[in-house]
Write a protein that holds these residues in place. Sequence first.
Motif, PDB file in Angstrom:
ATOM      1  N   UNK A 266       0.811  -1.221   0.000  1.00  0.00           N
ATOM      2  CA  UNK A 266       0.000   0.000   0.000  1.00  0.00           C
ATOM      3  C   UNK A 266       0.842   1.267   0.000  1.00  0.00           C
ATOM      4  N   UNK A 267       2.154   1.119   0.113  1.00  0.00           N
ATOM      5  CA  UNK A 267       3.032   2.286   0.230  1.00  0.00           C
ATOM      6  C   UNK A 267       4.085   2.287  -0.880  1.00  0.00           C
ATOM      7  N   UNK A 268       5.260   1.739  -0.607  1.00  0.00           N
ATOM      8  CA  UNK A 268       6.365   1.817  -1.561  1.00  0.00           C
ATOM      9  C   UNK A 268       6.109   1.044  -2.846  1.00  0.00           C
ATOM     10  N   UNK A 269       5.275  -0.017  -2.793  1.00  0.00           N
ATOM     11  CA  UNK A 269       5.056  -0.847  -3.976  1.00  0.00           C
ATOM     12  C   UNK A 269       3.617  -0.784  -4.471  1.00  0.00           C
ATOM     13  N   UNK A 270       2.957   0.344  -4.253  1.00  0.00           N
ATOM     14  CA  UNK A 270       1.574   0.486  -4.717  1.00  0.00           C
ATOM     15  C   UNK A 270       1.509   0.485  -6.241  1.00  0.00           C
ATOM     16  N   UNK A 327      10.098   6.109  -7.019  1.00  0.00           N
ATOM     17  CA  UNK A 327       9.155   5.073  -6.603  1.00  0.00           C
ATOM     18  C   UNK A 327       8.856   4.094  -7.733  1.00  0.00           C
ATOM     19  N   UNK A 328       8.516   4.620  -8.906  1.00  0.00           N
ATOM     20  CA  UNK A 328       8.151   3.733 -10.015  1.00  0.00           C
ATOM     21  C   UNK A 328       9.352   2.947 -10.527  1.00  0.00           C
ATOM     22  N   UNK A 329      10.512   3.597 -10.608  1.00  0.00           N
ATOM     23  CA  UNK A 329      11.709   2.905 -11.081  1.00  0.00           C
ATOM     24  C   UNK A 329      12.155   1.817 -10.110  1.00  0.00           C
ATOM     25  N   UNK A 330      11.976   2.047  -8.796  1.00  0.00           N
ATOM     26  CA  UNK A 330      12.310   1.024  -7.806  1.00  0.00           C
ATOM     27  C   UNK A 330      11.416  -0.200  -7.966  1.00  0.00           C
ATOM     28  N   UNK A 331      10.126   0.045  -8.187  1.00  0.00           N
ATOM     29  CA  UNK A 331       9.186  -1.064  -8.360  1.00  0.00           C
ATOM     30  C   UNK A 331       9.510  -1.890  -9.596  1.00  0.00           C
ATOM     31  N   UNK A 332      10.045  -1.228 -10.633  1.00  0.00           N
ATOM     32  CA  UNK A 332      10.380  -1.907 -11.891  1.00  0.00           C
ATOM     33  C   UNK A 332      11.825  -2.395 -11.924  1.00  0.00           C
ATOM     34  N   UNK A 333      12.543  -2.239 -10.814  1.00  0.00           N
ATOM     35  CA  UNK A 333      13.939  -2.681 -10.690  1.00  0.00           C
ATOM     36  C   UNK A 333      14.848  -1.976 -11.694  1.00  0.00           C
ATOM     37  N   UNK A 343       3.794  10.051  -5.064  1.00  0.00           N
ATOM     38  CA  UNK A 343       2.998  11.221  -4.648  1.00  0.00           C
ATOM     39  C   UNK A 343       1.498  11.056  -4.857  1.00  0.00           C
ATOM     40  N   UNK A 344       0.756  11.270  -3.777  1.00  0.00           N
ATOM     41  CA  UNK A 344      -0.704  11.224  -3.729  1.00  0.00           C
ATOM     42  C   UNK A 344      -1.287   9.819  -3.884  1.00  0.00           C
ATOM     43  N   UNK A 345      -0.513   8.857  -4.367  1.00  0.00           N
ATOM     44  CA  UNK A 345      -1.046   7.524  -4.653  1.00  0.00           C
ATOM     45  C   UNK A 345      -0.731   6.549  -3.518  1.00  0.00           C
ATOM     46  N   UNK A 346       0.477   6.632  -2.952  1.00  0.00           N
ATOM     47  CA  UNK A 346       0.875   5.744  -1.861  1.00  0.00           C
ATOM     48  C   UNK A 346       0.255   6.165  -0.533  1.00  0.00           C
ATOM     49  N   UNK A 348       0.313   7.228   3.337  1.00  0.00           N
ATOM     50  CA  UNK A 348       1.233   7.968   4.195  1.00  0.00           C
ATOM     51  C   UNK A 348       0.740   9.373   4.461  1.00  0.00           C
ATOM     52  N   UNK A 349       0.522   9.701   5.711  1.00  0.00           N
ATOM     53  CA  UNK A 349       0.009  11.022   6.068  1.00  0.00           C
ATOM     54  C   UNK A 349       1.007  12.132   5.835  1.00  0.00           C
ATOM     55  N   UNK A 350       2.233  11.978   6.365  1.00  0.00           N
ATOM     56  CA  UNK A 350       3.253  13.024   6.228  1.00  0.00           C
ATOM     57  C   UNK A 350       3.567  13.294   4.763  1.00  0.00           C
ATOM     58  N   UNK A 351       3.741  12.225   3.999  1.00  0.00           N
ATOM     59  CA  UNK A 351       4.099  12.367   2.596  1.00  0.00           C
ATOM     60  C   UNK A 351       3.009  13.082   1.810  1.00  0.00           C
ATOM     61  N   UNK A 352       1.754  12.662   1.987  1.00  0.00           N
ATOM     62  CA  UNK A 352       0.646  13.244   1.231  1.00  0.00           C
ATOM     63  C   UNK A 352       0.476  14.721   1.562  1.00  0.00           C
ATOM     64  N   UNK A 353       0.537  15.068   2.845  1.00  0.00           N
ATOM     65  CA  UNK A 353       0.354  16.458   3.252  1.00  0.00           C
ATOM     66  C   UNK A 353       1.506  17.339   2.776  1.00  0.00           C
ATOM     67  N   UNK A 354       2.736  16.803   2.841  1.00  0.00           N
ATOM     68  CA  UNK A 354       3.893  17.582   2.390  1.00  0.00           C
ATOM     69  C   UNK A 354       3.860  17.807   0.882  1.00  0.00           C
TER      70      UNK A 354
END
Length: 377
Positions: A266-270, A327-333, A343-346, A348-354
Motif C-alpha cells: 500500500x506504500x512503496x510498492x503500490x 518510486x516507479x523505477x524502484x518497483x520496476x527494478x 505522490x498522492x497515490x501511496x 502515508x500522512x506526512x508524505x501526502x500532506x507535504x
Amino acid sequence: MMSFSRADTSTLGRWWWTIDRWTLAALLALVGFGYVMMLAASPAVAERIGASSRNMFFIRQIVYLAGATAAMLAVSMLSIRQVRLLGWLGLGVSLAMVAATLVMGVEIKGARRWLSVPGLGSIQPSEFLKPCFAVVAAWLIAEGKANRRHGATLLAILLFLGIAALLKGQPDIGMLLVVTAVFFAQFFVAGLNLFVVGFVGALGVAAAAFAYTLFPHVQSRVERFLDPSAGDNYQVTVALEAFGHGGLLGRGPGEGRVKNVLPDAHADFVFAVAGEEFGLVICLVILALFAFVVVRGLVRLLGETDLFVVLASAGLLTQFGLQAFVNMASSLHLIPTKGMTLPFVSYGGSSVLAIALGMGMLLALTRRRLSRLEEER
C-alpha cells in the motif's frame, strides 16, 4: 463544475481565472488514483498484519487525502509574498522537528526519522522540509543574483549543509539525495557556471561512493540491484511478477495477489498493485499524469520574469518528478530500491500532506498575475 464570471473580483473568482486549471485537474486525478489504490491494496495489508479493522489504512488515507486536497487548494490562493513567508515558517518548524528526531525520534529499522504525536501517530518532519527549503533556497539564490548579496547565496549553502548533516544523522540518504538534487537544479537554472557544474557533479559521485562505503544498508541495496543473487530481493521479484501477471489490462479490481504478500503493497510498492490489477494502460496513465504536471509546469515558466518564481517552481517540480520516478523505477527494478512514496497515490500522512503543500505552492506561484501589485496581494 465550478463557474465564475471573468468580471468576478472576489478572492475565489480571481483564483479560478488565474490558477492553472489543467495542472490542478491532473493533481486531483492523482488524488483520485490514491483513493482507488488504497481501496485496492490496503485492506489486504491491514488483514495480514492483524489490524483492528480491515479498512484501517483506507479510512486513514481518506482523511489524509481530504486534508491534503484542502491544504493544496488553500495554499494555491496565496500571493507570492505569502508563499515566501510560508516557506520560511515551514522551514523553521520542520528544521526544529527534524533535529528533535535525533533526540526523541521513533526508531524504525535503525533510523530515527519519525516523531510520535499523540492522537496523530507518527510524522516524518523531513517530508515538510523539502518543499519549504525549495522555496527558501530559491528566494536566497534570487536575492544573491539580483542584488549581488553574496551573503544570501552563502546562507542558502549553509542551510543546505545544515540540513544535509541532520538527514545524515537520522540517517535518511534517500531524502538527502532528493534535497541535494533540488538544490543543485535551482543553482543550475539560476545560471551556474559549467565548470562549477562539472565540479559539483564530481562531488556528487564522490558523495555517492562515500555513502556506499559508510552506510551498510546503502551498500546492500546497490549490491542486490547489481547482483540479485547477492541478497534478499523478494519484494522487487514479487513486484516484477505482478507487472507480468497484470499484462495490458490487468487482472481486474480486487483480483491481484501481490497485495497479499508484499509488506509495503500500500506504500512503496503500490505501483506494482496498480500494474497487476489494472494493467499497463493504467500504469501509463499514472506516469503520463506525473509527466504532464512536470512538463506543463516547466513550460509555464518560460515566460516568467521573476527569478524567485522560476527557481522555486523548478525546485518544487524537480522534487515532485524525482520522487515519482524513484518510486516507479524502484518497483520496476530500474534503480536500487528506496523507500519513497508515490505522490498522492501511496499510503502515508506526512508524505501526502507535504506533497500537497509543495503543489499548492507551485499552483500559487504559477498563477497568472496582471501586475506587480497583484503579485503582492
